[in-house]
Write an enzyme that holds these catalytic residues in place. Structure first.
Site, short mmCIF file in Angstrom:
data_model
loop_
_atom_site.label_atom_id
_atom_site.label_comp_id
_atom_site.label_asym_id
_atom_site.label_seq_id
_atom_site.Cartn_x
_atom_site.Cartn_y
_atom_site.Cartn_z
N PRO A 180 34.36 4.76 2.52
CA PRO A 180 33.33 3.78 2.14
C PRO A 180 33.90 2.63 1.31
CG PRO A 180 32.99 5.85 0.98
CD PRO A 180 34.08 6.08 1.98
N ARG A 195 36.73 -0.05 24.28
CA ARG A 195 36.06 -0.92 25.26
C ARG A 195 36.77 -2.27 25.37
NH1 ARG A 195 32.43 -4.52 23.56
NH2 ARG A 195 31.04 -4.26 25.34
N ASP A 239 29.66 -10.34 24.13
CA ASP A 239 29.17 -9.41 23.11
C ASP A 239 28.76 -10.17 21.86
OD1 ASP A 239 29.73 -7.21 24.59
OD2 ASP A 239 31.58 -6.70 23.57
C1 LIG Z 1 30.03 11.10 -0.19
N1 LIG Z 1 31.37 11.46 -0.66
C2 LIG Z 1 31.59 11.06 -2.08
C3 LIG Z 1 31.82 9.58 -2.26
C4 LIG Z 1 32.95 9.10 -1.36
C5 LIG Z 1 32.69 9.53 0.09
C6 LIG Z 1 32.47 11.00 0.20
C7 LIG Z 1 32.18 11.40 1.64
N2 LIG Z 1 33.32 11.07 2.48
C8 LIG Z 1 34.46 11.80 2.47
C9 LIG Z 1 35.35 11.20 3.37
C10 LIG Z 1 34.71 10.07 3.93
C11 LIG Z 1 35.10 9.09 4.85
C12 LIG Z 1 34.22 8.05 5.16
C13 LIG Z 1 32.96 8.00 4.55
C14 LIG Z 1 32.05 6.86 4.80
N3 LIG Z 1 30.84 6.76 4.19
N4 LIG Z 1 30.27 5.58 4.56
C15 LIG Z 1 31.09 4.90 5.38
N5 LIG Z 1 30.84 3.65 5.93
C16 LIG Z 1 32.24 5.68 5.56
C17 LIG Z 1 33.29 5.26 6.41
N6 LIG Z 1 34.09 4.83 7.16
C18 LIG Z 1 32.56 9.00 3.64
C19 LIG Z 1 33.44 10.02 3.34
#
Ligand SMILES: CN1CCCC[C@@H]1Cn1ccc2ccc(-c3n[nH]c(N)c3C#N)cc21
Length: 250
Positions: free
Chosen positions: A92, A161, A176
């Protein structure tokens, strides 16, 4: 293109066997290999996580399984003739994944995805591999998931794609949303197919006119209207030169 993905939920990536990505694999355009991170654990519980240094909630994914997995995948890939790998780390806190990033990644001969779980991967893993190969930390949107596997599915489809030979009509991704070109940064307009009337709802007459110029103009106007309504931020990004005076009157 070769794609490797390392995950503690390999079955989550089963959708990579179907539809567009599945067909690309069958055609040999994509070589996809999914690996279970627990194959690189040696304790009776196949441990991949531990408590965070400095305290705090949740668990952190340990360095050792990731290091052994990535070292072996890299060695096996090079041995098989693959080259120029890049790591793709869904997180994130990553760079927003958009069409521009999809185009950038589609040029790579080999992507290795590391979808994590828990609170994420010990930072030293990304530090270790960024000293050896490109590491792209990307986020698929401003919301929080429980792990990175969904992002692997999204990124893989968006990248696949764009690969030659994957889409039936080579032009299909030309118009697109977000694709470069005349429709750059406008959302797609509405689409219609038979029957010509359904529950008293008819097809816009212009689409039945056979007048290609009028049809193109109508589609662009509809795309512009939808963009103004749903993504006004994209209008701000449009090059004024591509917005003719009629757009401004819409
Ligand atoms: C919730 N939990 C504590 C806070 C930090 C994240 C963790 C969960 N988590 C663990 C690995 C992991 C990888 C991607 C994502 C992710 N969330 N939103 C996105 N756009 C993502 C992407 N791309 C979440 C992940």
């Amino acid at each position: 293109m070769r794609l490797d993905a390392v995950t503690i939920f390999p079955e989550y990536l089963d959708p990579l066997n179907v539809s567009l990505v599945g067909k690309a694999r069958t055609r040999g355009v994509l070589d996809v290999r999914v690996h279970d991170l627990r194959e690189w654990t040696y304790d009776r519980h196949n441990t991949v996580d531990d408590t965070p240094y400095g305290g705090g909630p949740g668990m952190v994914m340990k360095t050792e399984p990731w290091g052994e997995a990535l070292d072996q995948i890299l060695a096996d890939g090079y041995e098989a003739g693959a080259h120029s790998p890049a790591l793709v780390v869904p997180t994130p806190s990553g760079r927003p994944f958009d069409q521009e990033v999809a185009v950038e990644l589609s040029a790579a001969p080999w992507l290795i995805f590391t979808p994590a779980r828990y609170e994420g991967i010990d930072r030293r893993v990304m530090d270790e591999y960024s000293s050896r190969i490109p590491v792209h930390e990307v986020s698929i949107g401003d919301y929080v998931l429980a792990g990175g596997e969904a992002a692997v599915l999204v990124i893989t489809e968006a990248v696949a794609r764009l690969l030659p030979g994957v889409l039936g009509n080579a032009e299909s991704h030309r118009d697109d949303s977000f694709a470069p070109g005349a429709m750059a940064d406008l959302l797609e307009g509405p689409v219609y197919t038979k029957p010509p009337s359904w529950r008293g709802r008819d097809i816009p007459e212009v689409l039945l006119s056979g007048h290609h110029g009028k049809i193109a103009r109508w589609r662009r106007d509809e795309a512009f209207r939808r963009t103004v309504r749903n993504r006004p931020d994209l209008i701000e990004r449009c090059d004024p030169a591509t917005l003719d005076k009629k757009d401004r009157s819409l």
